[in-house]
Motif scaffolding. Structure first.
Motif, PDB file in Angstrom:
ATOM      1  N   GLN A 348      45.075  51.203  26.238  1.00  0.00           N
ATOM      2  CA  GLN A 348      44.480  52.539  26.272  1.00  0.00           C
ATOM      3  C   GLN A 348      43.287  52.598  25.315  1.00  0.00           C
ATOM      4  OE1 GLN A 348      45.729  55.601  28.204  1.00  0.00           O
ATOM      5  NE2 GLN A 348      46.051  53.665  29.276  1.00  0.00           N
ATOM      6  N   TYR A 349      43.438  52.005  24.143  1.00  0.00           N
ATOM      7  CA  TYR A 349      42.326  51.976  23.196  1.00  0.00           C
ATOM      8  C   TYR A 349      41.159  51.183  23.757  1.00  0.00           C
ATOM      9  CZ  TYR A 349      39.475  50.663  19.187  1.00  0.00           C
ATOM     10  OH  TYR A 349      38.400  50.446  18.341  1.00  0.00           O
ATOM     11  N   TRP A 350      41.430  50.016  24.330  1.00  0.00           N
ATOM     12  CA  TRP A 350      40.331  49.186  24.813  1.00  0.00           C
ATOM     13  C   TRP A 350      39.697  49.741  26.080  1.00  0.00           C
ATOM     14  CZ3 TRP A 350      37.635  46.427  21.845  1.00  0.00           C
ATOM     15  CH2 TRP A 350      38.193  45.846  20.720  1.00  0.00           C
ATOM     16  N   LYS A 361      28.466  59.918  32.231  1.00  0.00           N
ATOM     17  CA  LYS A 361      29.086  60.841  31.281  1.00  0.00           C
ATOM     18  C   LYS A 361      30.572  61.037  31.544  1.00  0.00           C
ATOM     19  CE  LYS A 361      24.937  63.522  30.137  1.00  0.00           C
ATOM     20  NZ  LYS A 361      24.301  64.865  30.146  1.00  0.00           N
ATOM     21  N   SER A 362      30.993  60.881  32.788  1.00  0.00           N
ATOM     22  CA  SER A 362      32.417  61.067  33.081  1.00  0.00           C
ATOM     23  C   SER A 362      33.256  59.989  32.393  1.00  0.00           C
ATOM     24  CB  SER A 362      32.669  61.033  34.597  1.00  0.00           C
ATOM     25  OG  SER A 362      32.346  59.757  35.142  1.00  0.00           O
ATOM     26  N   TYR A 363      32.694  58.771  32.297  1.00  0.00           N
ATOM     27  CA  TYR A 363      33.399  57.706  31.579  1.00  0.00           C
ATOM     28  C   TYR A 363      33.488  58.034  30.090  1.00  0.00           C
ATOM     29  CZ  TYR A 363      33.500  54.372  35.479  1.00  0.00           C
ATOM     30  OH  TYR A 363      33.768  53.734  36.660  1.00  0.00           O
ATOM     31  N   LYS A 364      32.385  58.552  29.542  1.00  0.00           N
ATOM     32  CA  LYS A 364      32.383  58.897  28.120  1.00  0.00           C
ATOM     33  C   LYS A 364      33.378  60.021  27.833  1.00  0.00           C
ATOM     34  CE  LYS A 364      27.583  57.498  27.318  1.00  0.00           C
ATOM     35  NZ  LYS A 364      27.932  56.351  26.447  1.00  0.00           N
ATOM     36  N   LYS A 365      33.505  60.950  28.762  1.00  0.00           N
ATOM     37  CA  LYS A 365      34.475  62.040  28.587  1.00  0.00           C
ATOM     38  C   LYS A 365      35.895  61.493  28.617  1.00  0.00           C
ATOM     39  CE  LYS A 365      35.801  66.544  30.432  1.00  0.00           C
ATOM     40  NZ  LYS A 365      35.558  67.585  31.470  1.00  0.00           N
ATOM     41  N   GLN A 366      36.134  60.535  29.528  1.00  0.00           N
ATOM     42  CA  GLN A 366      37.454  59.917  29.603  1.00  0.00           C
ATOM     43  C   GLN A 366      37.762  59.163  28.312  1.00  0.00           C
ATOM     44  OE1 GLN A 366      39.109  57.942  33.228  1.00  0.00           O
ATOM     45  NE2 GLN A 366      39.070  56.077  31.965  1.00  0.00           N
ATOM     46  N   ALA A 367      36.753  58.481  27.770  1.00  0.00           N
ATOM     47  CA  ALA A 367      36.943  57.764  26.508  1.00  0.00           C
ATOM     48  C   ALA A 367      37.355  58.727  25.401  1.00  0.00           C
ATOM     49  CB  ALA A 367      35.675  57.023  26.116  1.00  0.00           C
ATOM     50  N   THR A 369      38.887  61.565  25.685  1.00  0.00           N
ATOM     51  CA  THR A 369      40.258  62.020  25.927  1.00  0.00           C
ATOM     52  C   THR A 369      41.267  60.969  25.496  1.00  0.00           C
ATOM     53  OG1 THR A 369      39.541  63.383  27.798  1.00  0.00           O
ATOM     54  CG2 THR A 369      41.869  62.794  27.706  1.00  0.00           C
ATOM     55  N   LEU A 370      40.987  59.714  25.839  1.00  0.00           N
ATOM     56  CA  LEU A 370      41.889  58.627  25.465  1.00  0.00           C
ATOM     57  C   LEU A 370      41.974  58.491  23.946  1.00  0.00           C
ATOM     58  CD1 LEU A 370      40.858  55.917  28.104  1.00  0.00           C
ATOM     59  CD2 LEU A 370      43.046  57.139  27.998  1.00  0.00           C
ATOM     60  N   TYR A 371      40.846  58.557  23.274  1.00  0.00           N
ATOM     61  CA  TYR A 371      40.842  58.468  21.811  1.00  0.00           C
ATOM     62  C   TYR A 371      41.658  59.612  21.204  1.00  0.00           C
ATOM     63  CZ  TYR A 371      37.130  54.890  21.626  1.00  0.00           C
ATOM     64  OH  TYR A 371      36.398  53.740  21.733  1.00  0.00           O
ATOM     65  N   SER A 372      41.469  60.820  21.703  1.00  0.00           N
ATOM     66  CA  SER A 372      42.188  61.977  21.164  1.00  0.00           C
ATOM     67  C   SER A 372      43.692  61.833  21.350  1.00  0.00           C
ATOM     68  CB  SER A 372      41.710  63.265  21.827  1.00  0.00           C
ATOM     69  OG  SER A 372      40.366  63.538  21.490  1.00  0.00           O
ATOM     70  N   ILE A 390      37.074  59.522  16.547  1.00  0.00           N
ATOM     71  CA  ILE A 390      36.810  60.952  16.751  1.00  0.00           C
ATOM     72  C   ILE A 390      36.563  61.658  15.415  1.00  0.00           C
ATOM     73  CG2 ILE A 390      38.114  61.018  18.905  1.00  0.00           C
ATOM     74  CD1 ILE A 390      40.408  62.350  17.395  1.00  0.00           C
ATOM     75  N   GLY A 391      36.296  60.865  14.373  1.00  0.00           N
ATOM     76  CA  GLY A 391      35.865  61.436  13.113  1.00  0.00           C
ATOM     77  C   GLY A 391      36.964  61.900  12.185  1.00  0.00           C
TER      78      GLY A 391
END
Length: 656
Positions: A348-350, A361-367, A369-372, A390-391
């Protein structure tokens, strides 16, 4: 002390001892219980059943009283009727040794192919290991359970040569099952050919109606390159020999195998062509220790995309993609994993790491969500990496304390009592640890955090540090990080770390991973002590420090910590001052850590760690980095961030 009675030579049960202790009497538990337990153990080892019967009577009211019965049943276990095993399990329900007895009994019966006797015992096994799982699966399959083989598909495709006998037996059972399709069997055949498993491959080929000869495979193995030059390519048997020959060539000479792959792939069906590329890619990806990293290996994995991957193949594909920052390849590699494998936190992280590199941008949004999701789902290695993405900074030092009621309950819990009794009487660690782990599991299943914290606190108080950590790590909602990340010998660790310029959080992080603070820990390769120092390493450190090497000194806590911190500092200096490289070097040797550095361009530390070709070292570095973050918080260093430790991995010097 008029109520006190000496039990110095009296083999009375432990309950009597505890009663006298409550009166303030000084008695020797070792003579009242140790003698009995060890007598029973010695009787079991010598097959003295009469003595075991006597011990069973003497210990019948003891917290350890079920051991003579267990030892007796475990003698000639395969000859026992199933009813005896069930009777023991019912007499001592939810107990460690009832579980072990039942699991061992099923394994013994499966070896005899006596599935009927094993069947009624299955329900008494609740926590099987890998070998026991395979034995249970065989019994389930024989009873007509149609779901078994689907559950074990990854095992069936595994090429692990060190598989337990029960798993080999399950594989044979699956091979002859009509539930396995022709496609399933063909995938298994090709993986076995790729792995050079001659006998297994010939057997699988036979189940497909192919006449793959062991004699021909053996002959090809002696000169695979010669065979490839003139190999026929007319039918499925020819293709089997072709895959085998390319695999054997790549295994002995990867460069030659990579060069020969294109020629071997000419004029064969697309699926065979893809598996030829898969063969050299997998071998290249699993022989990095010998052959180093090679971008062509990843190219060939890409070329093999489009036919099924085993779990092993998908993981190696993903790790090669990570190493070279090939994010599209990584997305493909994760996409061919099974659902369970995909859901592991590491993938999931990778997947998030790969998605964030995409322009869409949809991929970046998914990333994001996965990070969160990862960041809010724990504080292990990948959770910490995701938090930083995510800071978020880390400064968690939960200190939930067990209540007085919790402490009273742990003193009354039969499972924990057995563990503490065995520990107190210095019984073999295998028994004490088994009882402890079982007790922890029962509390965890009930989500009884209070009981786990009380057990961890009691264990820590008696310097049983590894089991204290084991219990504290398994709380569900109430946590105590001072128990999860214990800091024994703090004065020595802080002093010796400071003397060589190391952060004590890192020293503790490494020590926790090395020994769990078991001072007399010994590895199977001779490393010893809190920091698991090899004798040759100790000799080197002693020489560097201007001291005379004394093997006995390594058993001293202070010397062990002093040598370990000095050595860690020394290899950090040799490896660009990089903590990740030094941690890998402490485990696998600094020369290996250096060899794994990139030669074309620097890479992120998480990519370096994930592509370490030794499973033990890869997991070791992850755990040490995670521990270090927690110890930073425990030691009062404020907010922690994992990038402080995981710096960019620089290029390997051309002179090295």
């Amino acid at each position: 002390m008029g109520g006190c009675v000496s039990h110095k030579k009296n083999k009375r049960y432990l309950g009597v001892v505890l009663f006298h202790l409550s009166l303030g009497c000084t008695v020797s538990i070792a003579n009242a219980a140790n003698e009995q337990f060890n007598d029973a153990l010695a009787a079991a080892n010598s097959g003295n059943l009469t003595r075991l019967d006597q011990d069973a009577i003497a210990m019948q009211n003891d917290v350890l009283g079920y051991y003579p019965e267990y030892f007796k049943l475990n003698t000639n276990l395969a000859l026992q009727p199933a009813s005896s095993i069930i009777q023991f399990a019912q007499k001592y329900p939810n107990s460690a040794m009832a579980e072990k007895l039942a699991a061992d009994y099923v394994e013994e019966k499966v070896k005899e192919t006596n599935y009927a006797d094993a069947q009624p015992v299955l329900s008494y096994i609740t926590n099987p290991d890998n070998a026991e799982n395979c034995a249970i699966a065989q019994v389930r399959a024989k009873s007509g359970d149609p779901l078994v083989f689907a559950e074990y598909k990854d095992l069936w495709l595994s090429t692990n040569n060190n598989m337990p006998d029960s798993c080999m037996g399950l594989n044979r059972m699956m091979s002859s099952s009509p539930l396995m399709t022709t496609e399933d069997k063909q995938q298994r055949l090709w993986t076995q050919l790729r792995a050079g498993q001659i006998g297994l491959a010939a057997s699988t080929a036979q189940s497909l109606g192919l006449n793959v000869s062991i004699a021909q495979l053996t002959q090809i193995q002696t000169n695979p390159l010669g065979y490839l030059w003139s190999a026929p390519k007319a039918n499925d048997t020819d293709y089997a020999y072709l895959i085998f020959a390319l695999g054997r060539l790549a295994d002995s000479d990867l460069t030659a195998g990579l060069t020969a792959a294109n020629r071997a792939a000419e004029g064969v069906p697309p699926a065979v062509q893809k598996y030829l590329y898969r063969t050299v890619a997998y071998i290249g990806g699993t022989t990095v220790l010998k052959n180093n990293f090679n971008r062509i290996v990843l190219n060939y994995f890409d070329a093999s995309y489009g036919i099924p991957f085993s779990a092993e193949e998908a993981e190696i594909y993903a790790r090669q993609a990570i190493r070279f920052g090939a994010w599209d390849s990584l997305i493909r590699a994760i996409s061919v994993m099974g659902v369970t494998q995909q859901q592991e936190s590491r993938w999931q992280y990778w997947l998030a790491r790969a998605d964030e590199q995409q322009a869409d941008k949809s991929y970046k949004k998914q990333a994001s969500t996965l990070y969160s999701d990862l960041a809010n789902n724990g504080d292990d290695y990948y959770n910490l990496l995701a938090q930083e993405k995510i800071g978020q900074k880390y400064n968690r030092v939960d200190q939930a304390e067990p209540s007085a009621d919790d402490m009273q309950r742990v003193n009354q819990d039969i499972n924990f009592n057995r563990a503490f009794a065995l520990r107190t009487i210095a019984a073999p660690a295998s028994y004490a640890n088994r009882e402890w782990n079982w007790a922890v599991r029962q509390a965890y299943l009930k989500k009884d955090d209070g009981l786990l914290l009380a057990a961890a606190q009691k264990a820590a108080n008696m310097a049983w540090y590894d089991r204290a950590i084991y219990a504290a790590e398994r709380t569900v909602s109430r946590h105590n990080y001072n128990l999860r990340y214990l800091t024994p010998h703090q004065n020595a660790v802080v002093l010796h770390s400071g003397n060589v310029g190391l952060d004590p959080a890192w020293a503790y992080g490494l020590m926790r991973q090395e020994s769990r603070f078991v001072a007399n820990a010994r590895s199977n390769v001779g490393a010893g002590g809190l920091m698991q120092i090899m004798p040759n390493t100790a000799k080197l450190v002693a020489r560097q420090m201007g001291e005379t090497y004394n093997p006995a000194a390594l058993s001293d806590m202070n010397t062990n910590v002093r040598y370990g911190t000095y050595y860690l500092s020394m290899i950090q200096g040799q490896l660009n001052g990089n903590a990740v490289l030094a941690t890998a070097g402490y485990n696998a040797g600094p020369n290996r850590a250096l060899r794994w550095q990139p030669t074309d361009q620097p890479i992120a530390a998480d990519q370096y760690v994930e592509s370490i070709p030794l499973d033990e070292t890869r997991n070791y570095v992850k755990n040490v980095m995670t521990n270090t973050i927690h110890y930073g918080a425990i030691l009062g260093q404020g907010q922690q961030y994992i990038s402080k430790w995981m710096k960019i991995i620089p290029l390997r010097s051309s002179s090295e």
